[in-house]
Design a protein around this motif. Structure first.
Motif, short mmCIF file in Angstrom:
data_model
loop_
_atom_site.label_atom_id
_atom_site.label_comp_id
_atom_site.label_asym_id
_atom_site.label_seq_id
_atom_site.Cartn_x
_atom_site.Cartn_y
_atom_site.Cartn_z
N HIS A 342 -9.08 35.82 98.62
CA HIS A 342 -7.87 35.09 99.00
C HIS A 342 -6.60 35.81 98.52
N ASP A 343 -6.73 36.71 97.53
CA ASP A 343 -5.55 37.34 96.94
C ASP A 343 -4.63 38.01 97.97
N PRO A 344 -5.20 38.80 98.92
CA PRO A 344 -4.30 39.44 99.87
C PRO A 344 -3.87 38.54 101.03
N LEU A 345 -4.41 37.32 101.10
CA LEU A 345 -4.12 36.45 102.25
C LEU A 345 -2.93 35.54 101.97
N ALA A 346 -2.25 35.15 103.04
CA ALA A 346 -1.18 34.15 102.92
C ALA A 346 -1.82 32.80 102.64
N PRO A 347 -1.15 31.88 101.91
CA PRO A 347 -1.74 30.57 101.61
C PRO A 347 -2.16 29.81 102.86
N SER A 348 -1.39 29.94 103.92
CA SER A 348 -1.75 29.21 105.14
C SER A 348 -3.08 29.73 105.71
N MET A 349 -3.27 31.05 105.65
CA MET A 349 -4.52 31.62 106.14
C MET A 349 -5.69 31.21 105.25
N SER A 350 -5.47 31.23 103.94
CA SER A 350 -6.54 30.82 103.01
C SER A 350 -6.94 29.36 103.24
N SER A 351 -5.94 28.52 103.49
CA SER A 351 -6.26 27.10 103.72
C SER A 351 -7.09 26.93 105.00
N LEU A 352 -6.80 27.74 106.02
CA LEU A 352 -7.57 27.66 107.26
C LEU A 352 -9.04 28.03 107.02
N VAL A 353 -9.24 29.07 106.19
CA VAL A 353 -10.61 29.48 105.87
C VAL A 353 -11.35 28.37 105.14
N VAL A 354 -10.67 27.75 104.17
CA VAL A 354 -11.31 26.68 103.39
C VAL A 354 -11.58 25.46 104.28
#
Length: 502
Positions: A342-354
């Motif tokens: 998740h470190d290189p990802l934007a928070p919005s992208m990380s939330s979509l993955v989760v």
């Protein structure tokens, strides 16, 4: 020639009925995504189900009474009263079953088979005595109790025993014996945890039948008892219990599948860790697997504390996070020594993955043909909760970020079991982040989680009460204290000291 034309006509009727039911299915957006007939969800209007079952039941029972216009009219009145009473009960006490086409079809089919068995055992003579006492009435009560509702099973038992009594010249002996035999079967339902337990149910039904027959004989025979007829009735009562078990064992697995019902027996079969999804979870996402085991323990204890289905809560917990199998490395419990993707990802992208793990879990569950209640646990265990971590990370970069973009899509929990699963899941995850999981800190954490979920409206669609939430909190705290209990530090042995002592 006649046979072929009959089969052809029957086939046309069946195909037309299937096309019609599938059309209704499309309108109500009820799709199972399977090609096999027995795996499709067929939707029929309740008026059609009740009318067809009424006609069939009337036709069967007309064959079982002496042909007389007055008797037939009386029979129709009796059945009308029974059907009206049953429909009123369903409206008042089990309204959700009226909206469930499969449940109504199941009820109608069991009802028709029960009436048909009454007719068979009425005309079947053995030892020069009709086998009415051997009618396996308890089997139908137990099937309805296991697959639909125990209270409905009691009501249906009363109706069936009244009908049995009516077609045998309103002889109340049959009502008395078979009603109490059915009650014995219904009372035993919570004790059924595997198919072997059904034999114990049969023994109980037989014993109650025998007690009922003895009671009836004592009342109906003042001084002299015909031992031959008495012993025949006793053997019929025992046979009724045995036949009930045979019918339940023979039909229950097929009824479970065909009418999409999940029994305790089926839940225990789903708990087998050799099942492909659970085995994959153990091997491919070991962190999630152990998290699920602890959540299962928390949920089971909490469900028992409020009288919910603890078995469903436990099995639902086993499967609630199977969606993480698709991208296990994106969930912290599986990262171990590897870096955080998740470190290189934007928070919005990380939330979509989760967030996607819920949708992926539902897809995996449907592909594995898991039961609807388990799929419900998967898709409701997060409700519409906010992913606080990524939302606050996003706020640091943009104060105008929309919180709705960081919420799970839902639906919210619709049962006590899924609400418990949500709380157990959150409590287990949060307890892992505590530096010092002391009893007071665990209690504060659990109460904070429940308050946050409650004020966020996550329980607005499930029948859980504040009293239930209080009991759940106590149970979660108690179980977590057991998990994080303190241990005495092991002392390393000093070899030189031991030598000095020697």
């Amino acid at each position: 020639m006649f046979k072929n034309s009959f089969i052809s006509s029957f086939r046309k009727v069946l195909l037309g009925l299937l096309k019609w039911t599938e059309k209704v299915q499309d309108v109500q957006s009820v799709v199972r995504g399977k090609q096999n007939l027995w795996q499709k969800e067929i939707v029929l209007p309740k008026l059609l189900i009740s009318t067809v079952s009424f006609i069939i039941v009337t036709g069967i029972l007309v064959l079982g009474i002496t042909f007389s216009p007055l008797k037939i009219i009386g029979l129709i009145f009796l059945l009308l009263m029974c059907f009206i009473f049953l429909s009123l009960y369903l409206q008042k006490d089990r309204a959700y079953l009226l909206e469930d086409s499969e449940a109504l079809m199941l009820l109608a089919i069991v009802f028709i088979i029960a009436v048909f068995s009454m007719l068979i055992f009425k005309v079947w003579n053995l030892f020069e005595r009709p086998m009415i006492m051997a009618t396996p009435m308890a089997a139908f009560a137990v099937i309805i109790g296991i697959l639909l509702s125990k209270r409905l099973a009691v009501v249906v038992s009363i109706i069936l025993c009244v009908i049995l009594s009516a077609i045998n010249d309103f002889n109340l002996r049959f009502f008395f014996v078979h009603f109490f035999g059915s009650l014995a079967g219904i009372y035993s339902i919570p004790m059924i945890r595997n198919r072997g337990d059904l034999t114990k149910v049969g023994v109980r039904i037989s014993l109650v039948n025998v007690m009922g027959i003895v009671t009836v004989w004592l009342f109906y025979n003042n001084d002299v008892i015909n031992l031959k007829n008495f012993s025949t009735d006793i053997s019929y009562g025992i046979a009724s219990g045995i036949l009930s078990v045979v019918i339940i064992l023979a039909t229950l697995p097929y009824l479970e599948v065909f009418f999409s019902r999940t029994t305790n027996i089926k839940l225990l079969e789903l708990a087998d860790f050799n099942r492909p999804l659970l085995k994959r979870l153990m091997l491919e996402a070991p962190g999630t697997y152990h998290h699920s085991l602890i959540v299962a323990s928390l949920a089971e204890q909490a469900a028992e504390a409020i009288g919910a289905n603890s078995l469903l809560a436990r099995i639902g917990a086993y499967y609630h996070d199977i969606g993480k199998l698709v991208k296990p490395e994106y969930f912290i419990e599986n990262q171990q020594t590897m870096g955080n993707p998740h470190d290189p990802l934007a928070p919005s992208m990380s939330s979509l993955v989760v967030i996607s793990h819920v949708k992926e879990g539902v897809a995996l569950a449907r592909a594995a043909d898991l039961d609807k209640v388990i799929i419900g646990c998967i898709e409701q265990h997060q409700g519409t909760s906010l992913i606080h971590y990524f939302y606050h990370r996003a706020l640091e970069k943009n104060a105008d970020i929309n919180a709705e973009n960081f919420r799970y899509p839902g639906p919210k929990p619709k049962s006590k079991e899924t609400a418990i699963l949500m709380l157990a899941d959150s409590a287990e995850a949060a307890s892992r982040a505590l530096d010092d999981p002391s009893p007071s800190r665990l209690r504060d954490m659990v109460e904070k989680i429940i308050n946050n979920k409650f004020t966020d409206g996550q329980f607005s669609e499930c029948p859980i009460t504040l009293h239930d939430l209080s009991n759940i909190a106590e149970s979660l705290v108690l179980t977590l204290n057991g998990i994080f209990h303190a241990r005495i530090e092991y002392q390393e042995s000093n070899g030189s000291d031991e030598k000095k002592k020697e």
